[in-house]
Design a protein around this motif. Sequence first.
Motif, mmCIF file in Angstrom:
data_model
loop_
_atom_site.group_PDB
_atom_site.id
_atom_site.type_symbol
_atom_site.label_atom_id
_atom_site.label_comp_id
_atom_site.label_asym_id
_atom_site.label_seq_id
_atom_site.Cartn_x
_atom_site.Cartn_y
_atom_site.Cartn_z
ATOM 1 N N ILE A 1 10.228 48.071 109.118
ATOM 2 C CA ILE A 1 9.183 48.732 108.352
ATOM 3 C C ILE A 1 8.175 49.356 109.315
ATOM 4 O O ILE A 1 7.704 48.707 110.251
ATOM 5 N N GLY A 2 7.864 50.619 109.108
ATOM 6 C CA GLY A 2 6.959 51.338 109.990
ATOM 7 C C GLY A 2 7.673 52.187 111.022
ATOM 8 O O GLY A 2 7.046 53.021 111.682
ATOM 9 N N SER A 3 8.997 51.988 111.176
ATOM 10 C CA SER A 3 9.776 52.795 112.110
ATOM 11 C C SER A 3 10.278 54.055 111.414
ATOM 12 O O SER A 3 10.345 54.121 110.186
ATOM 13 N N GLY A 4 10.679 55.037 112.219
ATOM 14 C CA GLY A 4 11.206 56.276 111.678
ATOM 15 C C GLY A 4 12.574 56.578 112.233
ATOM 16 O O GLY A 4 13.147 55.792 113.007
ATOM 17 N N ALA A 5 13.116 57.736 111.885
ATOM 18 C CA ALA A 5 14.458 58.109 112.331
ATOM 19 C C ALA A 5 14.544 58.193 113.850
ATOM 20 O O ALA A 5 15.589 57.887 114.436
ATOM 21 N N LYS B 1 29.657 55.878 111.779
ATOM 22 C CA LYS B 1 30.057 54.550 112.250
ATOM 23 C C LYS B 1 28.909 53.537 112.174
ATOM 24 O O LYS B 1 29.135 52.332 112.067
ATOM 25 N N THR B 2 27.672 54.042 112.258
ATOM 26 C CA THR B 2 26.506 53.163 112.214
ATOM 27 C C THR B 2 25.483 53.706 111.226
ATOM 28 O O THR B 2 25.268 54.922 111.142
ATOM 29 N N LEU B 3 24.850 52.807 110.498
ATOM 30 C CA LEU B 3 23.864 53.176 109.484
ATOM 31 C C LEU B 3 22.634 52.297 109.653
ATOM 32 O O LEU B 3 22.731 51.064 109.588
ATOM 33 N N ALA B 4 21.488 52.915 109.912
ATOM 34 C CA ALA B 4 20.224 52.188 110.024
ATOM 35 C C ALA B 4 19.565 52.139 108.658
ATOM 36 O O ALA B 4 19.365 53.173 108.018
ATOM 37 N N LEU B 5 19.237 50.933 108.210
ATOM 38 C CA LEU B 5 18.727 50.729 106.858
ATOM 39 C C LEU B 5 17.256 50.345 106.884
ATOM 40 O O LEU B 5 16.857 49.353 107.506
ATOM 41 N N ASP B 6 16.449 51.145 106.221
ATOM 42 C CA ASP B 6 15.030 50.864 106.047
ATOM 43 C C ASP B 6 14.875 49.490 105.398
ATOM 44 O O ASP B 6 15.447 49.209 104.346
ATOM 45 N N ALA C 1 21.285 55.528 115.401
ATOM 46 C CA ALA C 1 22.378 55.377 114.438
ATOM 47 C C ALA C 1 22.858 56.736 113.944
ATOM 48 O O ALA C 1 22.100 57.716 113.906
ATOM 49 N N ASP C 2 24.125 56.768 113.538
ATOM 50 C CA ASP C 2 24.717 58.009 113.027
ATOM 51 C C ASP C 2 24.029 58.488 111.758
ATOM 52 O O ASP C 2 23.973 59.688 111.485
ATOM 53 N N ALA C 3 23.545 57.543 110.956
ATOM 54 C CA ALA C 3 22.854 57.881 109.706
ATOM 55 C C ALA C 3 21.667 56.937 109.538
ATOM 56 O O ALA C 3 21.719 55.784 109.973
ATOM 57 N N VAL C 4 20.621 57.438 108.912
ATOM 58 C CA VAL C 4 19.376 56.674 108.780
ATOM 59 C C VAL C 4 18.891 56.752 107.345
ATOM 60 O O VAL C 4 18.738 57.851 106.789
ATOM 61 N N LEU C 5 18.644 55.590 106.744
ATOM 62 C CA LEU C 5 18.044 55.528 105.412
ATOM 63 C C LEU C 5 16.536 55.412 105.544
ATOM 64 O O LEU C 5 16.035 54.512 106.224
ATOM 65 N N LEU C 6 15.816 56.309 104.886
ATOM 66 C CA LEU C 6 14.359 56.242 104.811
ATOM 67 C C LEU C 6 13.954 56.205 103.347
ATOM 68 O O LEU C 6 14.519 56.930 102.527
ATOM 69 N N VAL D 1 15.213 62.522 93.809
ATOM 70 C CA VAL D 1 14.075 61.607 93.735
ATOM 71 C C VAL D 1 13.056 61.873 94.843
ATOM 72 O O VAL D 1 11.922 61.417 94.772
ATOM 73 N N MET D 2 13.442 62.586 95.883
ATOM 74 C CA MET D 2 12.569 63.031 96.968
ATOM 75 C C MET D 2 12.199 61.934 97.967
ATOM 76 O O MET D 2 12.056 62.195 99.161
ATOM 77 N N SER D 3 12.036 60.704 97.536
ATOM 78 C CA SER D 3 11.499 59.651 98.405
ATOM 79 C C SER D 3 12.545 58.645 98.872
ATOM 80 O O SER D 3 12.186 57.606 99.427
ATOM 81 N N VAL D 4 13.820 58.928 98.672
ATOM 82 C CA VAL D 4 14.895 58.053 99.161
ATOM 83 C C VAL D 4 15.961 58.956 99.771
ATOM 84 O O VAL D 4 16.659 59.671 99.054
ATOM 85 N N LYS D 5 16.100 58.899 101.096
ATOM 86 C CA LYS D 5 16.968 59.846 101.782
ATOM 87 C C LYS D 5 17.835 59.155 102.828
ATOM 88 O O LYS D 5 17.403 58.195 103.473
ATOM 89 N N VAL D 6 19.044 59.681 102.987
ATOM 90 C CA VAL D 6 19.881 59.324 104.128
ATOM 91 C C VAL D 6 20.034 60.577 104.984
ATOM 92 O O VAL D 6 20.452 61.634 104.501
ATOM 93 N N LEU D 7 19.672 60.443 106.263
ATOM 94 C CA LEU D 7 19.728 61.554 107.210
ATOM 95 C C LEU D 7 20.924 61.336 108.132
ATOM 96 O O LEU D 7 21.064 60.271 108.743
#
Length: 265
Positions: A123-127, A89-94, A132-137, A74-80
Amino acid sequence: MRIGAVSYLNTKPLIEGLAERRSDIDLIVDLPSRLADRLARGELDVALIPSIEFFQNPSYQIISDACIGCRGPVMSVKVLFRRPPAEVKTLALDEGSRTSAALSRILLAERFDVRPRLEPLPIGSGAADTKADAVLLIGDRAMHPVGETFVEEWDLGDVWCRWSELSFVFAMWVARPGVDLTGVDTLLSEARDRGVAKLEEIAHREYERKGITYETCLTYLRDNLYFYLGKRELAGLNLYYQHAAAMGLAPQGLVLPQEPLISRR
């Protein structure tokens, strides 16, 4: 008729010429999570809301065969991932979309039995704004380079479609109870059909303001997104609901539609 639409690029084909078709339409553009809240408060009559929000209110009604979905990347929904998925252990959620947040948690739990501690990503923040160990954008900013090397990157559309062998539906047109919906289903389907027929025009109009190339914009709209709520999409929506309910992310016992409103693809 107060209609709420998502403010991201992926919604442009669904609202092409919509406000001009009827003089009584007030088209309101906002973030997906805010649209859901405004619909729940009665500030909107119809809204393109995240799928997870549709599950929260049994009185809501899907009113169109138009949607924002995908049948692959989908290109516009990613977990890094800064660590391998099995070690997260930690996941930051957009905070922009609750559907993608739930999808991230479902895939981590089902594929790796991982249930990380959750952190909000404003909202407005980035990775770079979280450790966090993983980041949803999600949305338009997920399509831009992030300036950091990650050990793994998930395109959530691709991961879901490969894992489930079904489509994923990110958002659909929903109405709250008590609204006169005469002709609205046709209106929304026609807007989608106009938009799909004008993808090159929409890409020309939008690519510079989104900070991407025309080719990337057109590829995203034409190849990554799917705008028809068909049988395959509804099957994916039902499976997503089952997993969300099992994890306590949606209420139990909902009966979702199995057949499209209008036979399409």
